[in-house]
Design a protein around this motif. Structure first.
Motif, PDB file in Angstrom:
ATOM      1  N   ASP A  69       0.811  -1.224   0.000  1.00 19.86           N
ATOM      2  CA  ASP A  69       0.000   0.000   0.000  1.00 19.86           C
ATOM      3  C   ASP A  69       0.842   1.270   0.000  1.00 19.86           C
ATOM      4  O   ASP A  69       0.397   2.314   0.455  1.00 19.86           O
ATOM      5  N   MET A  91      -8.408  -2.158  -1.796  1.00 17.04           N
ATOM      6  CA  MET A  91      -8.710  -0.907  -1.118  1.00 17.04           C
ATOM      7  C   MET A  91      -9.770  -1.127  -0.039  1.00 17.04           C
ATOM      8  O   MET A  91      -9.633  -0.663   1.090  1.00 17.04           O
ATOM      9  N   ARG A  94      -8.467  -3.357   2.902  1.00 18.81           N
ATOM     10  CA  ARG A  94      -7.467  -2.703   3.736  1.00 18.81           C
ATOM     11  C   ARG A  94      -7.967  -1.404   4.356  1.00 18.81           C
ATOM     12  O   ARG A  94      -7.186  -0.661   4.956  1.00 18.81           O
ATOM     13  N   ARG A  96      -9.130   1.407   2.995  1.00 13.91           N
ATOM     14  CA  ARG A  96      -8.682   2.665   2.392  1.00 13.91           C
ATOM     15  C   ARG A  96      -9.764   3.308   1.526  1.00 13.91           C
ATOM     16  O   ARG A  96      -9.483   4.195   0.755  1.00 13.91           O
TER      17      ARG A  96
END
Length: 97
Positions: A69, A91, A94, A96
């Motif tokens: 990342d 994304m 994780r 994000r």
């Protein structure tokens, strides 16, 4: 004196944070955190250039994802091919998004 190899030039733009598998951070030109590297007047995204330079397999339509990342990372061990959908799932997984 002859032209430096592109790989040597590339590696001079990299800071290896940790010899034991850490990120290789791009320390030159970036855009939105991603390194940029010029070869024969053609601009490349640094992590894509190293992946292709090392002849790692990449199918049509695949992108290069970062396991770490860290968009400035060019460590081939941290790069993995996949689809845009895979990248969007990374994304979400994780946190994000």
């Amino acid at each position: 004196m002859g032209k430096q190899s592109d790989f040597v030039r590339f590696m001079r733009s990299v800071e290896i944070a940790d010899q034991e598998g850490g990120c290789w951070n791009w320390k030159r030109s970036t855009y939105e955190g991603y390194g940029h590297f010029c070869v024969d007047r053609i601009h490349h995204i640094a992590h894509r250039w190293i992946y292709k330079h090392l002849n790692l397999p990449l199918k049509d339509g695949e992108i290069i994802r970062h396991r770490c990342d860290n968009p400035s990372c060019v460590n081939p061990d941290h790069l993995v091919p996949g689809t845009h959908k895979d990248n969007m799932q990374d994304m979400i997984d994780r946190g994000r998004h």
